[in-house]
Design a protein around this motif. Structure first.
Motif, short mmCIF file in Angstrom:
data_model
loop_
_atom_site.label_atom_id
_atom_site.label_comp_id
_atom_site.label_asym_id
_atom_site.label_seq_id
_atom_site.Cartn_x
_atom_site.Cartn_y
_atom_site.Cartn_z
N LYS B 162 47.11 -48.85 31.94
CA LYS B 162 46.80 -49.96 31.04
C LYS B 162 47.82 -50.03 29.91
O LYS B 162 47.71 -50.87 29.03
CB LYS B 162 45.39 -49.78 30.47
CG LYS B 162 44.29 -49.97 31.50
CD LYS B 162 42.94 -50.04 30.79
CE LYS B 162 42.05 -48.89 31.24
NZ LYS B 162 40.85 -48.73 30.45
N ASN B 163 48.78 -49.12 29.92
CA ASN B 163 49.75 -49.09 28.82
C ASN B 163 50.96 -49.96 29.15
O ASN B 163 51.94 -49.51 29.74
CB ASN B 163 50.14 -47.63 28.54
CG ASN B 163 49.01 -46.90 27.87
OD1 ASN B 163 48.39 -47.42 26.94
ND2 ASN B 163 48.69 -45.72 28.37
N TRP B 164 50.83 -51.19 28.79
CA TRP B 164 51.82 -52.24 29.10
C TRP B 164 52.41 -52.70 27.78
O TRP B 164 51.79 -53.42 27.01
CB TRP B 164 51.10 -53.35 29.82
CG TRP B 164 51.76 -54.67 30.00
CD1 TRP B 164 51.28 -55.88 29.58
CD2 TRP B 164 52.96 -54.96 30.70
NE1 TRP B 164 52.13 -56.88 29.95
CE2 TRP B 164 53.17 -56.35 30.64
CE3 TRP B 164 53.92 -54.18 31.37
CZ2 TRP B 164 54.27 -56.97 31.21
CZ3 TRP B 164 55.01 -54.80 31.94
CH2 TRP B 164 55.18 -56.17 31.86
N TYR B 165 53.59 -52.19 27.48
CA TYR B 165 54.21 -52.46 26.18
C TYR B 165 55.31 -53.50 26.35
O TYR B 165 56.33 -53.24 26.99
CB TYR B 165 54.79 -51.16 25.61
CG TYR B 165 55.37 -51.34 24.23
CD1 TYR B 165 54.56 -51.45 23.11
CD2 TYR B 165 56.75 -51.42 24.05
CE1 TYR B 165 55.10 -51.62 21.85
CE2 TYR B 165 57.29 -51.60 22.79
CZ TYR B 165 56.46 -51.70 21.70
OH TYR B 165 56.99 -51.88 20.45
N VAL B 166 55.10 -54.66 25.78
CA VAL B 166 56.03 -55.77 26.00
C VAL B 166 57.09 -55.76 24.91
O VAL B 166 56.79 -55.56 23.74
CB VAL B 166 55.27 -57.11 26.00
CG1 VAL B 166 56.21 -58.24 26.34
CG2 VAL B 166 54.13 -57.06 27.00
#
Lengths: 215, 917
Positions: B162-166
């Motif tokens: 869930k760690n989606w760093y844009v």
């Protein structure tokens, strides 16, 4: 027939697309510019207006550069386009001094690269095949005469058909630049010039530019 | 050796549509239609290939997805980006074990197999242990294809992290604007309806003068509008791009846009007494009755919000078919409590925002605010209609828009919503002349009915986007104690999170008991240390991560400092991309401009060992046994546009949102199949548009084009949806957020969790002192996008000719008072002791209390020599922590107070180890 441009300042956003289209079209070498975008401002805070002018050779009806050229290298065609014959130019730069708009540049650094110290890119290499530049001569905008000539030869109309129109005109994302025949009273460009009250940049230079601006 | 030119016209061989000297041998003269990779805009282009080399890129004249033949300089310059000799050609391994901002990676070439095997080894272990240990992200930005949902998004979702760093999370993107555009327009962003609009108010936005979103058609349409006399009032601290094309530039202090919007709302509602009552009654929650607890008064049986019907003189549920009229003013008693329509509350609430108060905060004269509010309200022509293609529609030729600049502060969400409120009270939303989202309503291609996206009323009748790609702030999830390093689940209204790349993240993570550590990062296309936030804060986070993989076309500050393995990505001119065709999400032409589904395809083959990154991800998926799940995900993705099955699984926890119906998923890719990217595109095209519209067809045609209907262009009154001018959902969330923030120990500005759209001074203003007296900010220059355009020689040349691009600008009078002049090397120092330097250029067109820098400049990567030392890195000055983030949407504060003084050298290059500046 006399080719001309009218540039709508309200439309122009200073994106420099015209500059890079020219660079691509003619494989213009590094630090050489056949056209430019001048940025400035007028007024005093807080009543300020940003100024943006897309400029290039004005292909003047009374070109001072042609008059001063000692070798006949700088010439004017019947359609008004001012160009430099590389083989006749001796690089004396009289034309650069004479042009009140400072729209000419001397091409000297034959070895200049876009990525200095690295290999020439494939793009630079093909440029030397398709549009080679002669060092030691003066360069300037030629109103994309090659596009105009090949376009007309194929029955196209400059200013109407993309393939017969200067590269800086067709690339403009805001459609700020109109191009056409100033001698044709019915041309679109003459309609725009008349309706929108186009005026020359620095008319006091008294050279009758073929490029005009619309506030 | 240069060939001697023979420039005699008679001997030159004419070649159609190109300038040629002499008579060169031409064995390949081909135009290829595609889309541009120069920015988010993905405008349609045609690229000219001669003898195997791209020599020219032009805008595509034959469709609406761009400038109809024009193109900006960034797009043209893609040629030089493609042929940059500094590009990555092979997978590379870092051999320098040290990581840090200025470390030399000492790249060593390795094979794809070696690279993928090693990456897969890490992925396999992490997936078995806890997939959240993988941080993945990047940005769909220039230079790298924007294959976000079809590449990294799918990979991460299927992998289970869930760690989606844009990449855009921190700085260049608009957390508040994406949240607000989703809330009010079911869209990613907004644009004035340039064709019919007569009066635009822009707040810190660059629509048509520099913004990447909708670049091509915005440039074209805004120019048409200016040419025909549209009034364009721009509130901005600087008169450069947006301000430079204004009919009236109004200088303003950064972070005070909200109070201008609220003061105008006050004048319009309470002094002029003008509003679109029909819109407020039918299209907003203005009639919903609010109780003393700030919440909707709900029907006891159905739990639906109640409204007051003044004809029957009783409360009814909001969609009761017997409603004869909606009360939006007054006070009533329902269920024994005081009940006030939310519009009445809003109208009363804005009374405190007097133009004089607005002047005190923003420096904009009260008389100017009052005049513009009146002009704008008059221009709204409330009650007017227009007929378009036989449809009678409301005509509201006014728009108020904002983007990054206006909402890049700690009052981001409130600022953006205040600007939207202004549009809502006059009904100027998704109707002719008003503010439009990128079209949120697509009925589908006429042959198939597919490629269909329809917004719908969700919980309490509120607008919800019909595609999962849009922001979906309504109905929001419940607040939770964070279990991701992004911590966004704490505040569900947050669009993007600056965490974990913040200076206070480790403290919160400690307080949460450090549930896991990030052991690996996979980043594509972004420059996390130069474009996203302060580089030292970024360094502190990224150097802790044991294994980082980066996909990029070119060395940048992030990959040199932190990547362990670099994978060479294809440039947009040498690869396919399907995501960039999916326009409603990002760039669809507005108004009656037609629908287009353009192709991105290679103009030249990828050189060396560069690869399409999605295919490389599939190779990784094969190695870790994840390909079948990815194939299934693609089927859900494409089916969700098919009109039969709605809304994908990755947001399945969102309450009341339509779910995907598994029985209606079309299987485009069988689970066990291993197809190429082209094959996937072919199947997607055929699914959307019919068997005869596969890859072969669209490769030649360039786009699938079909006309837009008036009800699609101006959908607002065709869908029974409402928008929250009173943000009850924020009141609903507040207590949960306060409770759940206790465990991590996060303190936020709780007052901002109010349902009434309000002005809160930005953090930057709170840090003003006599010593630190200038508001510094960055702005988008039209010549650049992110960091990589500064490595392109043509753009570098014209940037050097521009008086402002590479310089630090400030008001001429202010400079004089400080004893500074043009050409001085100056240092900007923040009250936190952070420093950056550059060359001064004074302007008249700049607010006297500000100092400005073109965003993302000031490169130091050794592998990007053209960008090295050009301009000034503004982000060095910024703080990144909860105190400097909007509590509601989590936008970072992007302005900071500084003092300025002369200096003798570029101190931020001390230690870089590159060439001296």
């Amino acid at each position: 027939m006399r080719w001309g441009m009218a540039i709508e300042l309200k439309r122009c956003i200073g994106c420099n697309a015209c500059v890079l289209a020219c660079k691509a079209e003619h494989f213009v070498p590094p630090q050489m510019f056949w056209n430019r975008v001048l940025i400035g401002e007028k007024g005093k805070y807080p009543q300020v207006t940003k100024l943006i002018y897309s400029v290039r050779c004005n292909h003047c009806a009374e070109p001072k550069c042609v008059k001063v050229c000692p070798t006949g290298a700088t010439q004017q065609r019947e359609d008004g386009i001012v160009w430099v014959d590389d083989e006749k130019c001796v690089g004396c730069r009289y034309c650069m001094v004479a042009c009140p708009y400072q729209m000419r540049q001397m091409y000297e650094e034959e070895d200049a690269q876009y990525f200095p110290g690295q290999e020439l890119t494939e793009h630079e290499k093909i440029g030397k095949l398709l549009y080679p530049h002669t060092p030691g001569v003066v360069q300037k905008c030629v109103f994309c005469k090659e596009r105009i000539d090949s376009g007309i030869a194929q029955g196209l109309t400059p200013g109407v058909d993309r393939d017969a129109t200067p590269a800086c005109v067709i690339v403009c994302p805001t459609k700020a630049i109109h191009f056409g025949d100033l001698d044709d009273p019915n041309s679109e460009i003459n309609r725009v010039i008349k309706e929108k009250h186009a005026h020359a940049f620095h008319p006091e230079f008294d050279t009758q530019p073929s490029i005009s601006y619309i506030d | 050796m240069v060939t001697k030119a023979k420039d005699k016209p008679a001997k030159d061989k004419p070649v159609r549509g190109m300038s040629v000297k002499g008579n060169p041998e031409i064995w390949d003269d081909t135009w290829v239609k595609s889309t541009c990779g120069g920015c988010y805009g993905t405008c349609t282009i045609r690229a000219h290939r001669v003898n195997g080399v791209i020599i020219k890129i032009e805008g595509e004249p034959d469709n609406d997805f761009g400038s109809r033949g024009g193109l900006c300089a960034k797009g043209e310059a893609m040629i030089q980006a493609l042929y940059d000799p500094n590009r990555f050609n092979y997978p590379m391994r870092r051999t320098n074990p040290k990581k840090g901002l200025f470390e030399d990676p000492q790249w060593k070439r390795i094979s794809w197999d070696e690279a993928l095997d090693e990456i897969a080894g890490h992925l396999k272990r992490i997936r078995a242990e806890n997939p959240n240990k993988l941080l993945h992200g990047g940005t769909p930005s220039a230079g790298s294809g924007p294959d976000l949902p079809l590449g990294f998004g799918v990979f991460g979702a299927v992998f289970g992290t869930k760690n989606w760093y844009v990449g855009g999370a921190g700085l260049h993107c608009g957390s508040g604007s994406h949240m607000g555009a989703g809330l009010y327009h079911a869209s990613w962003s907004i644009v004035p309806d340039f064709k019919y609009c007569n009066y635009v108010i822009q707040m810190g936005s660059n629509k048509g003068t520099g913004s990447g979103h909708s670049m091509g058609f915005n440039m074209r349409l805004s120019a048409d509008a200016r040419s025909r006399g549209m009034k364009n009032v721009v509130f901005d601290p600087i008169c450069n791009f947006g301000g430079g094309k204004a009919t009236e530039w109004v200088p303003i202090l950064p972070g005070t846009d909200a109070i201008i919007a609220l003061a105008m709302t006050n004048i319009i509602l309470n002094e002029l007494n003008v509003y679109d009552a029909e819109f407020i009654k039918m299209k907003t929650n203005g009639p919903y009755l609010i109780g003393p607890n700030e919440r909707y008064i709900r029907d006891k049986e159905t739990n639906k919000p109640l409204i007051w019907d003044p004809v029957d003189n009783k409360a009814k549920t909001f969609n009761d078919p017997t409603i004869k009229d909606f009360a939006i003013l007054g006070e009533y008693t329902v269920n024994g409590v005081k009940a006030v329509p939310s519009f009445q509350l809003v109208k009363d609430h804005v009374k405190k925002y007097s133009p004089e108060y607005a002047e005190k905060e923003s420096t904009v004269p009260a008389a100017t605010v009052r005049r513009i509010a009146k002009e704008w309200a008059d221009a709204a022509m409330i009650g007017a209609t227009i007929e378009i293609e036989g449809e009678k529609l409301p005509l509201r030729p006014v728009a108020s828009v904002m983007f990054r600049g206006g909402q890049g502060h700690t009052n981001s969400a409130m600022s953006y919503c205040a600007m939207c409120l202004l549009n809502a009270i006059v009904g100027a939303m998704d109707v002719p002349g008003g503010t439009l989202g990128w079209p949120a309503y697509v009925e589908g291609h006429p042959d198939t009915g597919r490629y269909k996206v329809i917004p719908y009323p969700c919980r309490d009748g509120m607008l919800t986007a019909g595609t999962f790609m849009e922001h979906k702030p309504w109905p929001v999830e419940e607040s939770k104690v964070p279990d991701t390093v992004l911590m966004k689940e704490l505040v569900p209204t947050a669009s993007f999170s600056p965490h974990p790349v913040t200076s206070d993240f480790q403290k919160y993570w400690d307080n949460l008991g450090r549930p896991y550590e990030i052991e690996m990062a996979m980043i594509f296309g972004a420059n996390m240390v130069r474009s996203t936030q302060n580089r030292e804060i970024a360094e502190d986070f990224f150097k802790r991560i044991p294994f980082i993989v980066s996909f990029n076309i070119l060395p940048n500050e992030f990959c040199e400092g932190f990547a362990d393995i670099m994978l060479p990505d294809c440039h947009p001119l040498e690869t396919y991309c399907l995501f960039s065709s999916h326009g409603p999400f990002f760039n669809y032409p507005i108004g009656m401009e037609g629908w287009d589904f353009p192709i991105r395809q290679p103009v030249v083959k990828p050189a060396y060992e560069r690869r399409n990154k999605v295919e490389a991800l599939w190779d990784l998926a094969d190695r870790i046994g994840m390909r079948e799940e990815m194939n299934n995900y693609y089927n859900v993705y494409f089916s969700s546009f098919g009109g039969e099955a709605l809304i994908s699984g990755d947001i399945a926890s969102v309450r009341d949102v339509k779910q995907i119906d598994p029985s209606k998923i079309t299987v485009l890719i069988k689970p066990e199949e291993k197809i190429t990217y082209q094959e996937m595109m072919d199947r997607a095209f055929k699914f959307y548009f019919g068997e005869d519209k596969g890859l072969d067809y669209i490769s030649k045609a360039g786009t699938i084009h079909w006309p837009k209907k008036a009800k699609e262009a101006y959908w607002r009154w065709y869908v029974d949806v409402r928008i929250p001018i009173y943000m009850e959902h924020i009141a609903e969330l507040r207590d949960g957020i306060i409770e759940n923030a206790k465990k991590p120990g996060m303190e936020l500005e709780w007052e901002q969790f109010t349902p009434l759209i309000s002005y809160f001074p930005a953090q930057v203003a709170r840090e003003e002192t006599k010593e630190f007296d200038l508001y510094s900010f960055s702005y988008r220059d039209i010549l650049h996008n992110g960091t990589y355009t500064m490595e392109i020689p043509w753009l570098d040349e014209v940037s050097q000719l521009n008086p402002y691009t590479y310089n630090i600008t400030m008001n001429a009078e202010t400079a004089k008072k400080k004893g500074l002049k043009d050409g001085d090397l100056i240092c900007l120092e923040s009250s936190y002791g952070r420093k950056t330097t550059g060359t001064l250029k004074t302007m008249q067109g700049q607010h006297p209390k500000t100092i400005a820098i073109s965003a993302c400049s000031g490169g130091w990567a050794k592998g990007a020599p053209i960008a090295y030392g050009k301009g000034t890195n503004f982000n060095i000055l910024l703080e990144s922590d909860a105190k400097h983030a909007c509590p509601v949407c989590w936008s970072q504060e992007t302005a900071t107070m500084v003092k300025v003084y002369k200096i003798d050298h570029r101190i931020e290059y001390d230690g870089v180890g590159g060439k001296k500046l």
